[in-house]
Every structure is written in structure tokens, then in C-alpha cells.
Design a protein around this motif. Structure first.
Motif, PDB file in Angstrom:
ATOM      1  N   GLU A  74      15.226  -8.413   5.976  1.00  0.00           N
ATOM      2  CA  GLU A  74      15.462  -9.850   5.489  1.00  0.00           C
ATOM      3  C   GLU A  74      16.556 -10.206   4.617  1.00  0.00           C
ATOM      4  O   GLU A  74      15.604 -10.050   3.145  1.00  0.00           O
ATOM      5  CB  GLU A  74      13.931  -9.468   4.767  1.00  0.00           C
ATOM      6  CG  GLU A  74      12.761  -9.823   6.336  1.00  0.00           C
ATOM      7  CD  GLU A  74      11.597 -10.345   6.274  1.00  0.00           C
ATOM      8  OE1 GLU A  74      10.926 -10.038   4.724  1.00  0.00           O
ATOM      9  OE2 GLU A  74      10.670  -9.939   6.321  1.00  0.00           O
ATOM     10  N   ARG A 127      -5.302 -14.139   2.899  1.00  0.00           N
ATOM     11  CA  ARG A 127      -4.677 -14.762   2.337  1.00  0.00           C
ATOM     12  C   ARG A 127      -3.940 -15.361   2.430  1.00  0.00           C
ATOM     13  O   ARG A 127      -4.132 -16.261   4.276  1.00  0.00           O
ATOM     14  CB  ARG A 127      -3.542 -12.946   3.125  1.00  0.00           C
ATOM     15  CG  ARG A 127      -2.522 -13.125   2.397  1.00  0.00           C
ATOM     16  CD  ARG A 127      -0.970 -12.394   2.824  1.00  0.00           C
ATOM     17  NE  ARG A 127      -0.202 -12.509   1.494  1.00  0.00           N
ATOM     18  CZ  ARG A 127       1.342 -11.888   1.640  1.00  0.00           C
ATOM     19  NH1 ARG A 127       1.369 -11.037   2.584  1.00  0.00           N
ATOM     20  NH2 ARG A 127       1.422 -12.356   0.133  1.00  0.00           N
ATOM     21  N   SER A 148       3.159  -2.680  -1.143  1.00  0.00           N
ATOM     22  CA  SER A 148       3.745  -4.019  -0.428  1.00  0.00           C
ATOM     23  C   SER A 148       4.597  -4.110  -2.594  1.00  0.00           C
ATOM     24  O   SER A 148       3.600  -4.441  -3.496  1.00  0.00           O
ATOM     25  CB  SER A 148       2.621  -4.891  -0.426  1.00  0.00           C
ATOM     26  OG  SER A 148       3.675  -6.351  -0.188  1.00  0.00           O
ATOM     27  N   TYR A 181      -2.160  -4.231   6.312  1.00  0.00           N
ATOM     28  CA  TYR A 181      -2.211  -4.937   7.623  1.00  0.00           C
ATOM     29  C   TYR A 181      -1.682  -3.678   8.413  1.00  0.00           C
ATOM     30  O   TYR A 181      -1.163  -3.878   9.905  1.00  0.00           O
ATOM     31  CB  TYR A 181       0.392  -5.262   7.641  1.00  0.00           C
ATOM     32  CG  TYR A 181       0.377  -5.631   6.138  1.00  0.00           C
ATOM     33  CD1 TYR A 181       0.824  -7.800   7.320  1.00  0.00           C
ATOM     34  CD2 TYR A 181       0.364  -6.687   4.665  1.00  0.00           C
ATOM     35  CE1 TYR A 181       0.690  -8.731   6.684  1.00  0.00           C
ATOM     36  CE2 TYR A 181       0.902  -7.987   4.688  1.00  0.00           C
ATOM     37  CZ  TYR A 181       0.783  -8.484   4.909  1.00  0.00           C
ATOM     38  OH  TYR A 181       1.173  -9.984   4.231  1.00  0.00           O
TER      39      TYR A 181
HETATM   40  C1  BGP Z   1       8.268  -8.625   4.662  1.00  0.00           C
HETATM   41  C2  BGP Z   1       9.169  -7.667   4.467  1.00  0.00           C
HETATM   42  C3  BGP Z   1       7.490  -6.403   4.949  1.00  0.00           C
HETATM   43  C4  BGP Z   1       6.607  -6.550   4.425  1.00  0.00           C
HETATM   44  C5  BGP Z   1       5.789  -7.871   4.676  1.00  0.00           C
HETATM   45  C6  BGP Z   1       4.273  -8.201   4.220  1.00  0.00           C
HETATM   46  O1  BGP Z   1       8.572  -9.277   4.234  1.00  0.00           O
HETATM   47  O2  BGP Z   1      10.421  -7.037   5.417  1.00  0.00           O
HETATM   48  O3  BGP Z   1       8.351  -5.208   4.133  1.00  0.00           O
HETATM   49  O4  BGP Z   1       6.294  -5.982   3.161  1.00  0.00           O
HETATM   50  O5  BGP Z   1       6.904  -8.592   4.487  1.00  0.00           O
HETATM   51  O6  BGP Z   1       4.251  -8.874   3.317  1.00  0.00           O
HETATM   52  P1  BGP Z   1       3.852  -8.464   1.656  1.00  0.00           P
HETATM   53  O7  BGP Z   1       3.833  -6.923   1.779  1.00  0.00           O
HETATM   54  O8  BGP Z   1       4.302  -9.200   1.119  1.00  0.00           O
HETATM   55  O9  BGP Z   1       2.359  -8.826   2.500  1.00  0.00           O
END
Ligand code: BGP
Length: 456
Positions: A162, A331, A416, A425
Motif C-alpha cells: 500500500e 467500525r 495497528s 481483525y
Molecule cells: C491495511 C494495512 C494493514 C492493516 C489493515 C487494517 O491498510 O496494510 O497493515 O493495518 O489495513 O487497517 P487498520 O489497522 O488501520 O484497521
């Protein structure tokens, strides 16, 4: 109805070094930022509080096996391998990654390895991070070292996870370090990331390794509020900025002409060198990882731009709250499973149907303990989420889309960026205090689906 998937379909999950491994010698921007501003992180829990994969990798790989994963993506930590980003390689880190890679292969779980998942070594940030072309060269050296060390046993490499997120977070919207809000600097960071990607691809090709190399992009289909030309144009600009700024260079070897013209007309193009075009053309990939969480709903700006405010994507469009859209009640993210199908069809029709797979898809839920029944989290909502997305993925595959697998975010509840452990998750519940791991109902469901290569 039974949804069956092609033979050798990749079933697995994704994770990242910083979010799971635990402390290391080399400091990253996250360690630095947390030490400086702990209150920005949920409950003050920083990146040193993880599921300690560095110690528990063997147990965790056993659990992956129990979940019938045939593949698993994680990242190498640049700061663990080369603590100052550019100097000596840390032999303990080499041992650790060798053990993990060998164990995964031995257990029949194909390792997919990302080289950069948001975790910039602090020493590299101190000299300007992605704004400095020396960091591009340091990253290319780091990538080459990884290929030399592990390229005989890792056959699926990803240069970045990403890459638009550090641009948005660090240089546009203030949710990653270094907390800059400046479009031109953001554009430079994005541009240099593409160059870094291309240099890593060049190094991989030059080494004639047996595997393949790609990138993981978070694609957010941009849907206009209406078919009114102004809304359609706004969605097109959002698509250029957030998707095609990376998708076109890595699949077509060049930037979209519309994006270049747009930035040029506002005098926002980053500085380029004449040889860059050749380098970018060399950065074409073998395999695209697609992270899909939610789409982008876009409308044309309803109000005039304030010329005093900094130049931002909002000069061209606003986000739009579509009435009646389905939200994740736990969420505030939209759930729109057909988006996964739209992404695949776009790739099929406009990008030559590249080899691709879903490298992340997932549902973050706050306070999941409330769903515990007989000692196990009964996350039926997550099973519904996955099966809905898989149904649309299946439709794409039945229409010739070249999608080779599905990885969930994520294997085990993890730390996170900014939210710490607020949104969970995992297929596996983590008790942060005791480090106890308990498989959730969704983990059992996924294990059965992977085993059968199908679900009903
Ligand atoms: C994506 C990333 C992950 C993970 C996921 C969930 O953007 O690649 O690393 O974190 O999102 O998002 P968050 O952790 O902000 O809930």
C-alpha cells in the motif's frame, strides 16, 4: 449454491513485521513517534506490544497450518535486518528470517514476502525518508540483500505494501509520521516510491531468481455520486490520484497522461530526471496483490476551493456519504463486496488481465470479547463478510479474471497503526497480557473452506 475455486488457489492471510514481531535493535518511525507522542496511539499502546512473532513464530506457523493456509504473507523489517538502513546486516535477523522461511516451506505454506510495510528505519527518515533519492538507493540495496539472502526459497516478492498510505498518512492527512501536510512533498514521496519499486524490480531481474516480483496496492474503486459529468470527472480524478498513480506505473510502465497533465497545470509535478522514464518502464511486475477494504464514494466539490488552504486532492472532489450504503457496524467503514469484482473486471478489461490475488480483505471489530460464547469468539459477522466477498470474487474468476488467491487481513489480532488493538481483525484472538491464542469461529470456517477449496 457451492462456490468452488480453481486448483492451487492461494488460501491464506497477511500480516506485517512491525505489527507482529515485537522489539528490535533498529528504530523505525513508529517507535520514534510513539515514544514522542504516546497519546496519539490508542490507550497509549505502542508498536512494542505485539503477538511477539519473533519469539512465537514456530507456534504461529503451527496455527497457520491448523487454519489450512497454503500461503502466508508477512514482511521483512528493514530496520531489523539493517538497523541503520544502509550499513551492516544484523546476523540475528538473518537467522530469524531464515528460520521462518524454512519452517513455512517445510509446513507446505508458501511464503509471500513484502519488503516494505510502512516501517521506515528512523535513520533513513532522519535524512529525509522518501523525499531523498539516497533513501531510494538504500532501499534498492536492502531489496537486493534480501533477494540474495532468501531468494532461493522465497518465490513471491512484493516491493511495497500500500505505497499510497504513507503518502496520504505522512504527507497529506497527518496520520503517519512525519506529520507533514504538503501536496508537493506528498507527490515527491509517491514518485520516489515508484522509483524505489522499479529499482528493486531491476535488481530482481538482474539476479535471475526463480520466483516472481510484484507489489501490493490498496485499490479503492471510485464511484461517482451520479452520472452528472461533474461527479464523473471528480471520481476520475480520485481514481487517478489514489489508484492509478501506482497502478499504471507498475502495470503499464508509465504514468497516466491525465494525471501528469493535471499536476502540471497546477505546478505540482515532482522533480524528475531524464533517465527516470526508462527506470519506471523497467518496474513492470509479474504479480499484483490487491488489498480491498472499502470503495471511495466521490462527488464534485459543492463549494469553492479556499485559495488560502493548501493544494490537496480536495481541490477537485469531496467524499460522499451514499444514503443506504452498508456499513461495518463495529467500525465505520463501508462494506461493499461487489467492489472486489469491479476491481478485477477493470484489471481484465483495461490492464491486460494481470496475474493477481486478493492480498488483504478484512473486517475490523471493536471489543470482540462481547461475542465470546463457550470460550470462543463467535464472529459470524466476519464469516458473512468473507463469504460475501468470496462470492463476488468467484464471479470475477468465472468471467476469466486472473485472480489466483485470497488472503485475509489477518491471521492473529495485531497491533495497528494509530489504533493499536482497538479494531480486531484476526482469525485468532490474542490475549495481549498472557499471549494466549484462541481460534475464532471464522478461523474454523476459513480452515474448512481452504481445505475443501470451496464453500456453500
Ligand atoms: C491495511 C494495512 C494493514 C492493516 C489493515 C487494517 O491498510 O496494510 O497493515 O493495518 O489495513 O487497517 P487498520 O489497522 O488501520 O484497521
Amino acid at each position: 449454491m457451492k462456490y468452488a475455486f480453481p486448483d492451487n488457489f492461494w488460501w491464506g492471510s497477511a500480516s506485517s513485521a512491525l505489527q507482529t514481531e515485537g522489539t528490535r535493535e533498529g528504530e523505525t518511525t513508529w517507535d520514534y513517534w510513539f515514544a514522542r507522542e504516546p497519546n496519539r496511539f490508542h490507550n497509549g499502546v505502542g508498536p512494542q506490544h505485539t503477538s511477539t512473532f519473533y519469539q512465537h513464530w514456530k507456534t504461529d506457523i503451527q496455527l497457520l497450518k491448523q487454519l489450512n493456509h497454503n500461503s502466508f504473507r508477512t514482511s521483512i523489517s528493514w530496520a531489523r535486518l539493517i538497523p541503520d538502513g544502509i550499513g551492516e546486516v544484523n546476523p540475528d535477523a538473518v537467522d530469524f528470517y531464515n528460520q521462518v522461511i524454512d519452517e513455512l516451506n517445510e509446513q507446505g505454506i508458501t511464503p509471500f514476502i513484502t519488503l516494505f510495510h510502512f516501517d521506515m528505519p528512523m535513520a533513513m527518515q532522519e535524512i529525509g525518508g522518501w523525499e531523498n533519492r539516497d533513501v531510494v538507493d538504500a532501499y534498492a540495496r536492502y531489496a537486493q540483500i534480501c533477494f540474495e539472502l532468501f531468494g532461493d526459497r522465497v518465490l513471491h516478492w512484493f516491493t511495497f505494501n500500500e505505497p499510497i498510505v504513507p503518502v496520504e498518512g505522512g504527507y497529506l492527512y497527518d496520520f503517519h509520521y512525519p506529520n507533514v501536510v504538503d501536496f508537493r512533498r506528498a507527490a515527491t514521496v509517491a514518485y520516489h516510491t515508484v522509483l524505489a519499486h522499479a529499482k528493486a524490480v531491476q535488481a530482481y531481474r538482474a539476479g535471475h531468481y526463480a520466483g516472481e516480483i510484484g507489489i501490493v496496492l490498496n485499490l479503492t474503486p471510485s464511484y461517482p455520486r451520479s452520472q452528472n459529468p461533474a461527479d464523473v470527472k471528480a471520481a476520475h480524478v480520485a481514481d487517478l490520484m489514489f489508484n492509478r498513480s501506482f497502478l499504471d506505473p507498475v502495470l503499464r510502465g508509465e504514468y497516466p497522461a491525465d494525471l501528469v497533465a493535471l499536476l502540471k497545470s497546477y505546478d505540482q509535478l515532482p522533480a524528475c530526471k531524464p533517465e527516470d522514464g526508462f527506470l519506471i518502464a523497467e518496474g513492470k511486475i509479474d504479480l499484483l496483490g490487491i488489498n480491498y477494504y472499502q470503495p471511495r464514494r466521490v462527488k464534485c466539490r459543492d463549494s469553492a476551493v479556499n485559495p488560502q488552504s493548501p493544494f490537496m486532492p480536495e481541490w477537485f472532489f469531496d467524499s460522499y456519504e451514499m444514503p443506504g450504503r452498508k456499513m461495518n457496524p463495529y467500525r465505520g467503514w463501508e462494506i461493499y463486496a461487489p467492489g472486489i469484482y469491479d476491481i478485477l473486471i477493470n484489471l481484465r478489461d483495461n490492464y491486460g488481465n494481470p496475474r493477481c490475488f486478493i492480498s488483504e480483505n478484512g473486517m475490523g471489530v471493536e471489543n470482540e470479547q462481547r461475542f465470546i460464547e463457550n470460550g470462543q469468539i463467535n464472529d459470524q459477522y466476519r464469516i458473512d463478510f468473507i463469504s460475501e466477498h468470496l462470492t463476488w470474487l468467484h464471479k470475477g474468476i468465472s468471467e476469466e479474471c486472473n485472480c489466483l488467491g485470497y488472503h485475509m487481513w489477518t491471521f492473529i489480532d495485531n497491533w495497528s497503526w494509530c489504533n493499536a488493538y482497538k479494531n480486531r481483525y484476526g482469525f485468532i484472538q490474542l490475549d495481549l497480557e498472557t499471549q494466549q491464542r484462541t481460534i475464532k469461529k471464522s478461523g474454523e470456517w476459513f480452515a474448512a473452506t481452504a481445505l475443501n477449496n470451496s464453500f456453500d
